[in-house]
Design an enzyme around this catalytic site. Structure first.
Site, PDB file in Angstrom:
ATOM      1  N   SER A  18       5.543  85.039  30.924  1.00 39.67           N
ATOM      2  CA  SER A  18       5.066  84.640  32.276  1.00 39.67           C
ATOM      3  C   SER A  18       4.791  85.753  33.143  1.00 39.67           C
ATOM      4  O   SER A  18       5.857  86.309  33.166  1.00 39.67           O
ATOM      5  CB  SER A  18       5.370  83.783  32.336  1.00 39.67           C
ATOM      6  N   SER A  20       5.099  84.679  36.979  1.00 40.92           N
ATOM      7  CA  SER A  20       5.900  83.949  37.682  1.00 40.92           C
ATOM      8  C   SER A  20       6.992  84.820  38.154  1.00 40.92           C
ATOM      9  O   SER A  20       7.156  84.642  39.128  1.00 40.92           O
ATOM     10  CB  SER A  20       6.096  82.423  37.137  1.00 40.92           C
ATOM     11  N   LYS A  68       1.814  69.943  32.866  1.00 45.62           N
ATOM     12  CA  LYS A  68       1.643  69.246  33.631  1.00 45.62           C
ATOM     13  C   LYS A  68       1.464  68.175  34.131  1.00 45.62           C
ATOM     14  O   LYS A  68       1.820  67.020  34.997  1.00 45.62           O
ATOM     15  CB  LYS A  68       0.849  70.131  34.360  1.00 45.62           C
ATOM     16  N   ASP A 107      -2.091  75.164  42.575  1.00 43.05           N
ATOM     17  CA  ASP A 107      -3.468  75.268  42.524  1.00 43.05           C
ATOM     18  C   ASP A 107      -4.548  75.719  43.241  1.00 43.05           C
ATOM     19  O   ASP A 107      -5.518  76.305  43.371  1.00 43.05           O
ATOM     20  CB  ASP A 107      -4.092  74.836  40.851  1.00 43.05           C
ATOM     21  N   GLY A 130     -16.620  74.894  33.897  1.00 42.95           N
ATOM     22  CA  GLY A 130     -15.603  74.853  33.209  1.00 42.95           C
ATOM     23  C   GLY A 130     -15.005  73.773  33.642  1.00 42.95           C
ATOM     24  O   GLY A 130     -15.465  72.887  34.992  1.00 42.95           O
ATOM     25  N   ALA A 134      -7.426  74.023  35.333  1.00 46.81           N
ATOM     26  CA  ALA A 134      -7.654  74.510  36.595  1.00 46.81           C
ATOM     27  C   ALA A 134      -8.381  74.030  37.752  1.00 46.81           C
ATOM     28  O   ALA A 134      -8.607  73.814  39.036  1.00 46.81           O
ATOM     29  CB  ALA A 134      -7.563  75.736  36.388  1.00 46.81           C
ATOM     30  N   GLY A 248      -8.444  86.781  40.260  1.00 50.51           N
ATOM     31  CA  GLY A 248      -8.298  85.664  39.488  1.00 50.51           C
ATOM     32  C   GLY A 248      -6.392  86.076  40.164  1.00 50.51           C
ATOM     33  O   GLY A 248      -5.866  85.082  40.494  1.00 50.51           O
TER      34      GLY A 248
HETATM   35  P1  NAP Z   1      -8.015  74.482  29.881  1.00 45.31           P
HETATM   36  O1  NAP Z   1      -7.376  73.182  30.202  1.00 45.31           O
HETATM   37  O2  NAP Z   1      -7.244  74.770  28.437  1.00 45.31           O
HETATM   38  O3  NAP Z   1      -9.611  74.423  30.392  1.00 45.31           O
HETATM   39  C1  NAP Z   1      -9.699  75.543  29.468  1.00 45.31           C
HETATM   40  C2  NAP Z   1     -11.128  75.301  30.442  1.00 45.31           C
HETATM   41  O4  NAP Z   1     -12.745  76.173  29.637  1.00 45.31           O
HETATM   42  C3  NAP Z   1     -12.178  73.967  29.517  1.00 45.31           C
HETATM   43  O5  NAP Z   1     -13.110  73.731  30.265  1.00 45.31           O
HETATM   44  C4  NAP Z   1     -12.792  74.413  28.157  1.00 45.31           C
HETATM   45  O6  NAP Z   1     -14.209  73.324  28.070  1.00 45.31           O
HETATM   46  C5  NAP Z   1     -13.377  75.971  28.408  1.00 45.31           C
HETATM   47  N1  NAP Z   1     -13.543  76.769  27.909  1.00 45.31           N
HETATM   48  C6  NAP Z   1     -13.031  77.341  26.951  1.00 45.31           C
HETATM   49  N2  NAP Z   1     -13.546  77.964  26.056  1.00 45.31           N
HETATM   50  C7  NAP Z   1     -14.681  78.416  25.917  1.00 45.31           C
HETATM   51  C8  NAP Z   1     -15.086  78.477  25.703  1.00 45.31           C
HETATM   52  N3  NAP Z   1     -14.961  79.681  24.097  1.00 45.31           N
HETATM   53  N4  NAP Z   1     -16.801  78.548  26.326  1.00 45.31           N
HETATM   54  C9  NAP Z   1     -17.223  78.301  26.874  1.00 45.31           C
HETATM   55  N5  NAP Z   1     -16.091  77.593  27.936  1.00 45.31           N
HETATM   56  C10 NAP Z   1     -14.779  77.182  27.240  1.00 45.31           C
HETATM   57  O7  NAP Z   1      -7.444  75.648  31.372  1.00 45.31           O
HETATM   58  P2  NAP Z   1      -7.318  76.439  32.029  1.00 45.31           P
HETATM   59  O8  NAP Z   1      -5.358  76.019  32.601  1.00 45.31           O
HETATM   60  O9  NAP Z   1      -7.717  75.388  32.902  1.00 45.31           O
HETATM   61  O10 NAP Z   1      -7.227  77.830  32.561  1.00 45.31           O
HETATM   62  C11 NAP Z   1      -8.807  78.217  32.205  1.00 45.31           C
HETATM   63  C12 NAP Z   1      -8.125  79.514  32.863  1.00 45.31           C
HETATM   64  O11 NAP Z   1      -8.060  80.014  34.295  1.00 45.31           O
HETATM   65  C13 NAP Z   1      -7.839  80.504  31.118  1.00 45.31           C
HETATM   66  O12 NAP Z   1      -8.369  81.964  31.638  1.00 45.31           O
HETATM   67  C14 NAP Z   1      -6.241  80.670  32.239  1.00 45.31           C
HETATM   68  O13 NAP Z   1      -5.871  81.938  32.319  1.00 45.31           O
HETATM   69  C15 NAP Z   1      -7.232  80.392  33.876  1.00 45.31           C
HETATM   70  N6  NAP Z   1      -5.792  80.257  34.930  1.00 45.31           N
HETATM   71  C16 NAP Z   1      -6.423  81.357  36.369  1.00 45.31           C
HETATM   72  C17 NAP Z   1      -5.509  80.769  37.265  1.00 45.31           C
HETATM   73  C18 NAP Z   1      -5.229  81.602  38.078  1.00 45.31           C
HETATM   74  O14 NAP Z   1      -4.070  81.210  39.432  1.00 45.31           O
HETATM   75  N7  NAP Z   1      -5.711  82.859  38.646  1.00 45.31           N
HETATM   76  C19 NAP Z   1      -4.669  78.924  37.464  1.00 45.31           C
HETATM   77  C20 NAP Z   1      -4.924  79.028  36.077  1.00 45.31           C
HETATM   78  C21 NAP Z   1      -5.482  79.273  35.076  1.00 45.31           C
HETATM   79  P3  NAP Z   1     -14.174  72.452  26.426  1.00 45.31           P
HETATM   80  O15 NAP Z   1     -13.568  70.930  28.167  1.00 45.31           O
HETATM   81  O16 NAP Z   1     -15.090  72.444  26.269  1.00 45.31           O
HETATM   82  O17 NAP Z   1     -13.108  72.825  25.348  1.00 45.31           O
END
Ligand code: NAP
Length: 300
Positions: A18, A20, A68, A107, A130, A134, A248
């Site tokens: 992590s 963090s 969460k 977030d 998405g 997040a 990001g």
């Molecule tokens: P999550 O709850 O698992 O959600 C993932 C999302 O991405 C869902 O909408 C999923 O769609 C979609 N997805 C996954 N694989 C895909 C693919 N191959 N093609 C199209 N859509 C796809 O994850 P999360 O926590 O929201 O995180 C999402 C991303 O944001 C990650 O890469 C994470 O590292 C990043 N993130 C960044 C921050 C930051 O502070 N910068 C914070 C949080 C997250 P489905 O519903 O169809 O599965």
């Protein structure tokens, strides 16, 4: 008060590497505070017991996968929830004070803090790619406290996008929400901000659909919340089309800074912290950028 030893951390299961601790350790040090930010692995079946006992021994903690929503539900029964976290239905930050736990979700605010420097979003039009955790935090914050005018959502599985639209509509903020089952039907006409909140762009995860990339024309601000790599295919394409971009790690540092400021609110007398002219967000961004330059795979 200054003799206090701050006990902070992050709970999750399993906890991979992590980022963090890197950010929060840098913030503690910059503020001259004694303390630690630990990674604490808590199995799902041990979560309730941990919240009832061990959580009370520390000052605050972040919450990551898969806890969460479970922490949110527990706090609904046995603690307090900040209104934004309540609307989102998930908690990523908990403050512990006088034996009571209060939940927040930083977030959405962290995301917005980094956008608002580039773009006035009140009444604006946003395309969100998405509908996961997040994306939900971002969508609820933008349609609620920020007051955007319209939101288009595309998600691989359309039902999840529809669930998110229902959630937003049920909160009752005046924002037009549209869900697109097919990415080819999404028009970027009039869109001010494009947000990638999927893992597309991370190594091995594929790229943002060409139907979106081909419509970028310099009029949109493009935010990719993927932070490893920082320069994703989307960011590269957006830069080539003269769009402003946000990467990001900015959101990661901003949501971390929000959490740190929640925990230290009383210590700093509610005033913003600046150390050598830098905010906590800037201190965390520097620490993060250093860590991301190291050759390894990071998460969190
Ligand atoms: P999550 O709850 O698992 O959600 C993932 C999302 O991405 C869902 O909408 C999923 O769609 C979609 N997805 C996954 N694989 C895909 C693919 N191959 N093609 C199209 N859509 C796809 O994850 P999360 O926590 O929201 O995180 C999402 C991303 O944001 C990650 O890469 C994470 O590292 C990043 N993130 C960044 C921050 C930051 O502070 N910068 C914070 C949080 C997250 P489905 O519903 O169809 O599965």
């Amino acid at each position: 008060m200054d003799d206090k030893y701050w006990k902070l951390g992050i709970i999750g299961w399993p906890l991979g590497y992590s980022l963090s601790p890197v950010m929060h350790t840098a913030a503690l040090k910059a503020c001259g505070l004694r303390g630690e930010y630990r990674e604490i692995e808590v199995k799902p079946e041990e979560l309730e017991r941990w919240l009832e006992t061990k959580a009370l021994e520390i000052d605050g903690f972040n919450v990551t996968m898969p806890h969460k929503e479970a922490v949110y539900l527990w706090l609904k029964r046995s603690g307090e929830i900040n209104p934004v976290a309540d609307d989102i239905g998930a908690v990523n930050t908990v403050r512990v004070k006088d034996g009571r736990l209060s939940g927040y979700n930083t977030d959405g605010r962290g995301f917005y803090d980094t956008v608002s420097e580039k773009l006035e979003l009140k009444g604006g039009n946003v395309l969100l790619l998405g509908a996961g955790g997040a994306a939900q935090a971002i969508a609820v914050y933008l349609t609620g406290p920020v007051g955007i005018g319209s939101l288009k959502i595309w998600n691989r599985h359309v039902e999840k996008a529809r669930d998110l639209a229902r959630k937003i509509n049920s909160i009752g903020n005046p924002c037009r929400v549209q869900v697109f089952p097919k990415v080819s039907d999404v028009s970027l006409e009039g869109i001010d901000l494009v947000v990638n909140a999927t893992p597309l762009g991370m190594r091995g995860e594929g790229e943002i659909p060409q139907e979106v990339l081909s419509q970028l024309n310099g009029k949109q601000v493009v935010y990719d919340i993927v932070y490893e790599p920082r320069d994703t295919g989307l960011i590269t394409a957006a830069t080539q089309k003269q769009c402003q971009t946000i990467t990001g790690e900015k959101m990661l540092a901003a949501q971390g800074a929000e959490a740190f400021e929640i925990w230290t609110d009383e210590w700093r007398g509610g005033k913003p912290i600046r150390v050598d002219g830098k905010s906590i967000r800037e201190i965390m961004t520097d620490a993060l950028e250093d860590a991301l330059r190291q050759p390894r795979v990071a998460r969190g």
